[in-house]
Design an enzyme around this catalytic site. Structure first.
Site, PDB file in Angstrom:
ATOM      1  N   HIS A 216       0.831  -1.204   0.000  1.00 51.78           N
ATOM      2  CA  HIS A 216       0.000   0.000   0.000  1.00 51.78           C
ATOM      3  C   HIS A 216       0.870   1.261   0.000  1.00 51.78           C
ATOM      4  O   HIS A 216       0.723   2.133  -0.866  1.00 51.78           O
ATOM      5  CB  HIS A 216      -0.909  -0.033   1.243  1.00 51.78           C
ATOM      6  CG  HIS A 216      -1.875   1.097   1.338  1.00 51.78           C
ATOM      7  ND1 HIS A 216      -3.198   0.981   0.963  1.00 51.78           N
ATOM      8  CD2 HIS A 216      -1.725   2.381   1.743  1.00 51.78           C
ATOM      9  CE1 HIS A 216      -3.813   2.142   1.150  1.00 51.78           C
ATOM     10  NE2 HIS A 216      -2.936   3.011   1.622  1.00 51.78           N
ATOM     11  N   GLU A 217       1.795   1.334   0.935  1.00 49.12           N
ATOM     12  CA  GLU A 217       2.643   2.533   1.014  1.00 49.12           C
ATOM     13  C   GLU A 217       3.581   2.598  -0.189  1.00 49.12           C
ATOM     14  O   GLU A 217       3.915   3.683  -0.666  1.00 49.12           O
ATOM     15  CB  GLU A 217       3.412   2.572   2.334  1.00 49.12           C
ATOM     16  CG  GLU A 217       2.530   2.558   3.594  1.00 49.12           C
ATOM     17  CD  GLU A 217       1.428   3.611   3.601  1.00 49.12           C
ATOM     18  OE1 GLU A 217       1.552   4.638   2.900  1.00 49.12           O
ATOM     19  OE2 GLU A 217       0.411   3.389   4.297  1.00 49.12           O
TER      20      GLU A 217
ATOM     21  N   HIS B 213       1.684   4.382  -2.912  1.00 48.97           N
ATOM     22  CA  HIS B 213       1.767   5.841  -2.733  1.00 48.97           C
ATOM     23  C   HIS B 213       3.158   6.344  -3.138  1.00 48.97           C
ATOM     24  O   HIS B 213       3.292   7.374  -3.810  1.00 48.97           O
ATOM     25  CB  HIS B 213       1.515   6.205  -1.263  1.00 48.97           C
ATOM     26  CG  HIS B 213       0.075   6.148  -0.841  1.00 48.97           C
ATOM     27  ND1 HIS B 213      -0.911   6.836  -1.488  1.00 48.97           N
ATOM     28  CD2 HIS B 213      -0.538   5.483   0.180  1.00 48.97           C
ATOM     29  CE1 HIS B 213      -2.090   6.614  -0.880  1.00 48.97           C
ATOM     30  NE2 HIS B 213      -1.887   5.783   0.131  1.00 48.97           N
TER      31      HIS B 213
ATOM     32  N   GLU C 159      -4.820   7.282  -3.588  1.00 49.69           N
ATOM     33  CA  GLU C 159      -5.313   6.038  -2.988  1.00 49.69           C
ATOM     34  C   GLU C 159      -5.538   4.981  -4.063  1.00 49.69           C
ATOM     35  O   GLU C 159      -5.374   3.783  -3.805  1.00 49.69           O
ATOM     36  CB  GLU C 159      -6.613   6.337  -2.220  1.00 49.69           C
ATOM     37  CG  GLU C 159      -7.044   5.238  -1.280  1.00 49.69           C
ATOM     38  CD  GLU C 159      -6.153   5.083  -0.040  1.00 49.69           C
ATOM     39  OE1 GLU C 159      -5.234   5.901   0.178  1.00 49.69           O
ATOM     40  OE2 GLU C 159      -6.393   4.114   0.710  1.00 49.69           O
TER      41      GLU C 159
END
Lengths: 505, 505
Positions: free
Chosen positions: B269-270, B273, B299
């Site tokens: 997830h990070e 980003h 997102e």
């Protein structure tokens, strides 16, 4: 956070708020520099350089704003109503001095100096690696030229070098340094010749010393000296330093190699710098008074903890068993006395940062003399390596085999930091003046160190020096701590006694 | 670094230099925030808060400077002479919009919002821990009141919530969100009822999973997704996030616990980003266009890498053997299919951040609805827990046992971040729109993932989305990538197919 008198005029509050913001920007710069050196992924360099330049420019612009001058002008009667020793009076007085100095330097020149230093750094690093002075020469010429233009921004000095020295040791004059350095040199050259030993069997000092154990010992000594882990970190860098985000957030850095134990002394050294910043009165937080007062006073504290405490017999009576236990294979059979002698061995070497307590000062005096001769043109930059080498051999009795371990060894000149070097030895000198005073106040220190207790010394230094921050000039500060001006005699006496005793046995 | 056309007018150069400095200050803020969260000794808090506030104020002041408006006014004809898609035209256009918006907010209100958020954070954290909504209530009232005053700075909106949404999703209207969320909710409520399972035997997902191995796997997955270690770091925090000092210096954070494997998905997830920020064209470096375009688009990338890639069968065909080898005691006997089902299990829970891919959206829709009702006064803050609990049970079929796992679970409202939540689900929706487009362009992706190859997908996303940075509006950006506006249907279709297939077997 800092406070001010309840009846302080509105202009004073405004001045203080402006200075707090400028201080925040300066501290942000310090954290970003620490991050760059310790944490940043390699790709971040170019943008980080721009961020640091911007923070520098914005802080400088905000400080030389004429509004600051007007506020200062309007605060004369408030200042007169205050006790000279009060935080508020000190803030006005010190800011006036800082402002008068800063506004003389055009923003363009300031920015060019920052840019030139950034450009020169990698060239210097490569030239040092490749023993290639000629490649570095044009950058050194530019740095020196910029320094001359910087000197031209000022007037009324006795000699040009005063201007450079003042950036690191405000109020100190070249002539004063010359006097104490002459006294020091006259004492050191024969002392070193007398006590230097080149044939000692210190093979055990080459390790191996496991890195993990070195780190654990470094943290232990820092905490024993009185630093609460709530208020500092210890990380790795190529060139150790101490930085501060605030009095309660100090960043110490160090380095480890398996084949020596230098890291223990590096930890003590950076701890000394850190304890000074940490000990500044919290009433000065977020003001320009919230830091050590000068480079020499700062260095006096790193050297006091590293050399006067950290290379003393009482300290090692306490700490040697721990070090021995940490490295049983290397030190298990080594007597404490042999270890103590090894860490205090006087032995001329090429590299300043590796030098022992005594010869270190001759490295510094050499640079102090050469810097003045470069500034006044007595030596041309192209002839600098030759001048370095011949004088080095004269002072330390050792011929220089290459510029890598000679004129190229230090980063300072690439960054335009002319005038910085002398503060290293001034720090040594001051450290013993302060130490003698502390001993008079606390006659029991040796016994305390043997018991692993450093709180009384730390407390005394904190109360008498650290807490003052930058409230007074370096000269006023030293006078408050030791009752007089800088004086080389206590330091010479200290070295003679310590090294003489070692050589006599 | 960024460049501009050679014939750019002087005013444009000045604008760009000013914006570069402001951007530097903003990035310094980001690095200081990262440092505060990841590195700072505990004592540093109060001073760091002041530093962050100062950087925010200085950057804001410099941006709303009327000189920026004058420069923008003077650049109309230059802008018209430029290609709409050019960096320079985008910079002028976007800055005009930013400036018009920023200057409407008085510096005092902006500062009060920062201060209120700082005050509320610890109160919220304690209230959550102690299930004590009433203590937090006054801070929530203040936050909401400030938001109302913030809304009053603007005019011409169709509904007040538009103003809040615009801070995270510029140009998006509440009504548009309502439409896609209604469509999503209508599809999700029955789908979840159909596929949810509460009785599965996923005991192996409780570990133990050694932290060191989790860290190594996290780094491996991030590097496999295409992140060169030259350009990022991965560190520990309580609440994971990604930050950026520049496109070549991305800071990812994560957390590990021995009793679950969430960290692998947090890393993905990070990483998503981070890859977005890292992929912004370097011609935009040090401009306000140098970042992802909106919260939802951002997102969409974290969720694309985490869910669409990271919870897919092809990915696990490649990666499961490595995970199994890392935790032989826990996963040695577990079939890949059982693991795949466990990480895709649909099971209503209280906590948004622990929710599965499907129920997650109902958490978000709940907050979106409540936020609007709080802003327009339909719900009073004192009645919020009751409203939360009854609606949660209605959407997810689970009664809420305490405010700790209900209304107090998220940090956002304590920080005044009303309007942020919807972007989480908008991101989910957009992620599948982009994914469908990527699949059309790269029909071979499944086979590539099975072979551990993610470079084509990364490259496609970089070229088609990441490189654009903030050159266009979120709507323009999405249109360029997928050829149309936001649309819930692909996401609903994706969930139905994936979860339906899992439930059917």
């Amino acid at each position: 956070m800092s406070e001010h008198r309840n009846d302080a005029p509105k202009d004073f509050i405004e001045l203080k708020n402006r200075l707090a913001e400028i201080h925040d920007l300066r501290r942000a710069q310090e954290v970003l520099f620490w991050d760059q050196t310790v944490m940043m992924p390699p790709g971040g360099g170019p943008v980080r350089g721009a961020q640091l330049t911007t923070l520098d420019r914005v802080a400088h612009e905000r400080f030389i704003d004429p509004a600051i001058g007007r506020l200062l002008d309007g605060l004369g009667s408030y200042e007169e109503s205050l006790d000279y020793d009060s935080d508020d009076a000190s803030l006005i007085r010190t800011t006036r001095r800082d402002w008068e100095k800063a506004r003389r330097v055009p923003a363009d020149l300031a920015a060019e100096m920052v840019g030139a230093a950034a450009d020169a750094h990698d060239v210097w690093a490569k030239a040092r690696e490749e023993n290639d002075y000629p490649t570095f020469l044009p950058h050194l010429e530019r740095a020196l030229d910029l320094k001359r233009r910087y000197i031209d921004c000022f007037e009324g000095y006795a000699e040009p070098y005063d201007v450079l020295l003042d950036d690191y040791e405000p109020g100190m004059k070249t002539e004063e340094v010359r006097v104490v350095f002459e006294e020091l040199k006259a004492a050191l050259v024969p002392l070193i010749a007398e006590v230097a030993s080149t044939d000692a069997d210190d093979g055990f000092m080459k390790g191996p010393f496991a890195i993990d154990a070195q780190h654990a010992l470094s943290l232990r000594v820092i905490e024993e000296f009185g630093f609460d882990p709530q208020f500092f970190r210890l990380d790795l860098t190529v060139h150790p330093f101490a930085a501060s985000s605030g009095t309660q957030d100090i960043r110490l850095t160090t380095r480890y190699t398996e084949n020596d134990l230098t890291s223990i002394f590096t930890a003590m050294h950076e701890c000394g710098h850190g304890l000074y910043e940490h000990g500044v009165s919290q009433t000065l937080e977020r003001t320009p008074l919230c830091c050590g007062v000068s480079s020499a006073l700062h260095e006096s504290q790193s050297r006091l903890w590293e050399n006067i405490v950290g290379r003393s017999r009482p300290f090692w009576n306490h700490f040697y068993p721990q070090v021995q236990a940490a490295f049983p294979d290397t030190l298990g059979d080594i007597e404490q006395e042999a270890f103590y002698r090894a860490i205090n061995r006087v032995k001329p070497t090429y590299i300043r940062v590796d030098a022992d307590e005594a010869t270190y000062n001759l490295h510094v005096i050499l640079r102090f003399e050469l810097e003045q001769e470069l500034i006044d043109g007595t030596i041309a930059l192209k002839d600098l390596p030759e001048a370095w080498n011949s004088r080095f051999e004269q002072y330390l009795g050792v011929p220089i085999p290459s510029d890598t371990v000679g004129v190229l060894q230090d980063v300072h000149w690439s960054g335009g930091s002319f005038g910085y070097f002398p503060t290293y030895s001034l720090g040594n000198i001051v450290s013993v003046q302060i130490w003698e005073k502390a001993q008079t106040a606390l006659p029991d220190l040796a016994a305390q160190f043997e018991a692993g207790e450093f709180g009384d010394l730390h407390g005394w230094l904190r109360t008498n020096l650290y807490a003052l921050g930058r409230k007074f000039t370096p000269q006023e500060t030293l006078d408050r701590v030791v009752g007089g001006p800088i004086d080389a005699k206590p330091y010479v006496r200290y070295l003679r006694e310590k090294l003489g005793a070692l050589a006599a046995v």
